[in-house]
Design a protein around this motif. Structure first.
Motif, PDB file in Angstrom:
ATOM      1  N   CYS A 118      31.006  38.975  10.972  1.00 38.44           N
ATOM      2  CA  CYS A 118      31.021  37.544  11.235  1.00 38.44           C
ATOM      3  C   CYS A 118      32.445  36.997  11.113  1.00 38.44           C
ATOM      4  O   CYS A 118      32.895  36.229  11.965  1.00 38.44           O
ATOM      5  N   CYS A 119      33.162  37.416  10.078  1.00 42.63           N
ATOM      6  CA  CYS A 119      34.542  36.958   9.894  1.00 42.63           C
ATOM      7  C   CYS A 119      35.444  37.434  11.030  1.00 42.63           C
ATOM      8  O   CYS A 119      36.325  36.690  11.480  1.00 42.63           O
ATOM      9  N   LEU A 120      35.234  38.642  11.495  1.00 40.07           N
ATOM     10  CA  LEU A 120      36.044  39.150  12.607  1.00 40.07           C
ATOM     11  C   LEU A 120      35.803  38.345  13.879  1.00 40.07           C
ATOM     12  O   LEU A 120      36.754  37.989  14.598  1.00 40.07           O
ATOM     13  N   LEU A 168      31.020  35.280  -0.285  1.00 41.31           N
ATOM     14  CA  LEU A 168      30.922  33.970   0.338  1.00 41.31           C
ATOM     15  C   LEU A 168      32.288  33.340   0.568  1.00 41.31           C
ATOM     16  O   LEU A 168      32.464  32.558   1.506  1.00 41.31           O
ATOM     17  N   ASN A 169      33.267  33.665  -0.281  1.00 35.48           N
ATOM     18  CA  ASN A 169      34.599  33.091  -0.127  1.00 35.48           C
ATOM     19  C   ASN A 169      35.238  33.474   1.209  1.00 35.48           C
ATOM     20  O   ASN A 169      36.027  32.703   1.772  1.00 35.48           O
ATOM     21  N   ARG A 170      34.930  34.653   1.706  1.00 36.83           N
ATOM     22  CA  ARG A 170      35.484  35.077   2.999  1.00 36.83           C
ATOM     23  C   ARG A 170      35.009  34.155   4.105  1.00 36.83           C
ATOM     24  O   ARG A 170      35.782  33.775   4.992  1.00 36.83           O
ATOM     25  N   LEU A 171      33.741  33.770   4.070  1.00 41.03           N
ATOM     26  CA  LEU A 171      33.206  32.841   5.067  1.00 41.03           C
ATOM     27  C   LEU A 171      33.778  31.444   4.852  1.00 41.03           C
ATOM     28  O   LEU A 171      34.048  30.725   5.817  1.00 41.03           O
ATOM     29  N   GLN A 172      33.963  31.074   3.591  1.00 43.68           N
ATOM     30  CA  GLN A 172      34.538  29.757   3.299  1.00 43.68           C
ATOM     31  C   GLN A 172      35.957  29.644   3.832  1.00 43.68           C
ATOM     32  O   GLN A 172      36.373  28.602   4.355  1.00 43.68           O
ATOM     33  N   LEU A 173      36.724  30.716   3.724  1.00 42.84           N
ATOM     34  CA  LEU A 173      38.096  30.707   4.241  1.00 42.84           C
ATOM     35  C   LEU A 173      38.118  30.503   5.750  1.00 42.84           C
ATOM     36  O   LEU A 173      39.006  29.822   6.281  1.00 42.84           O
TER      37      LEU A 173
END
Length: 205
Positions: A118-120, A168-173
């Motif tokens: 998702c982050c990618l 979750l922090n990765r998605l928040q970023l």
């Protein structure tokens, strides 16, 4: 409608199941004392489903063995109780990750694979929007953010409930980066957490 008889077939083998369009999922708990019995039930059920689909005169469906996947959910450190499953002349080996309706499930249910992918995808979309940000207005930018970024972050996000903050922090970023693109702010000049953007509703035409 045409797959409704599958429910009757699967139920006879005491298996839970979900039907969505042409995708069928079988679910069952596995205990160390009944591994062989569980494998036999799964194999027998799959054989019956395959036989039902092969009745060309009535159903004209194909059982796609190449896309059939097997995953065993377990705690970290526990052994996998079922490594493979026989299906006719084919053997279905256990997968570490499977995709279900666009969401990735891994064997430990820590959702690391899904959050990574998702982050990618979001990062790639943000890069493309960033390149044209100077030539589009705020409304267009917000619309692009909603269509390409927020929709991905929101999709099935209830499955992420209870995950550690490191995940979750990765998605928040990613969401913070989207907000910076919309507001033309630098990273150091914006709050660390931005939970909501005033974006146009996709349901208003």
């Amino acid at each position: 409608m045409y797959t409704r008889p599958l429910s009757n077939i699967i139920t006879t083998f005491c298996l839970s199941h979900h039907l969505y369009a042409d995708d069928t999922q079988l679910c069952t708990p596995i205990l160390s004392i009944n591994i062989e019995e569980t494998k036999q039930r799964l194999a027998a059920c799959l054989d019956n489903v395959k036989a039902w689909m092969c009745v060309m005169d009535d159903n004209k469906l194909k059982f796609n063995e190449d896309k059939t996947e097997l995953i065993v959910f377990k705690k970290t450190g526990k052994d996998i109780l079922i490594n493979q499953l026989s299906l006719g002349e084919s053997v279905i080996k256990t997968s570490n990750v499977v995709r279900n309706l666009g969401f990735y499930f891994d064997t430990h249910l820590d959702m690391r694979t899904h959050t990574t992918k998702c982050c990618l995808a979001v990062h790639s979309a943000l890069q493309m929007i960033c390149r044209i940000r100077n030539v589009i207005d705020d409304i267009t930018c917000k619309t692009l953010i909603y269509a390409l970024v927020t929709s991905r972050l929101d999709y099935c996000n209830y499955l992420l409930y209870g995950l550690p903050k490191t995940s979750l922090n990765r998605l928040q970023l990613m969401q913070n980066k989207a907000a910076r693109i919309v507001t033309f702010r630098e990273k150091n000049n914006i709050q660390n957490r931005i939970f909501c953007l005033q974006l146009p509703s996709p349901y208003i035409t």
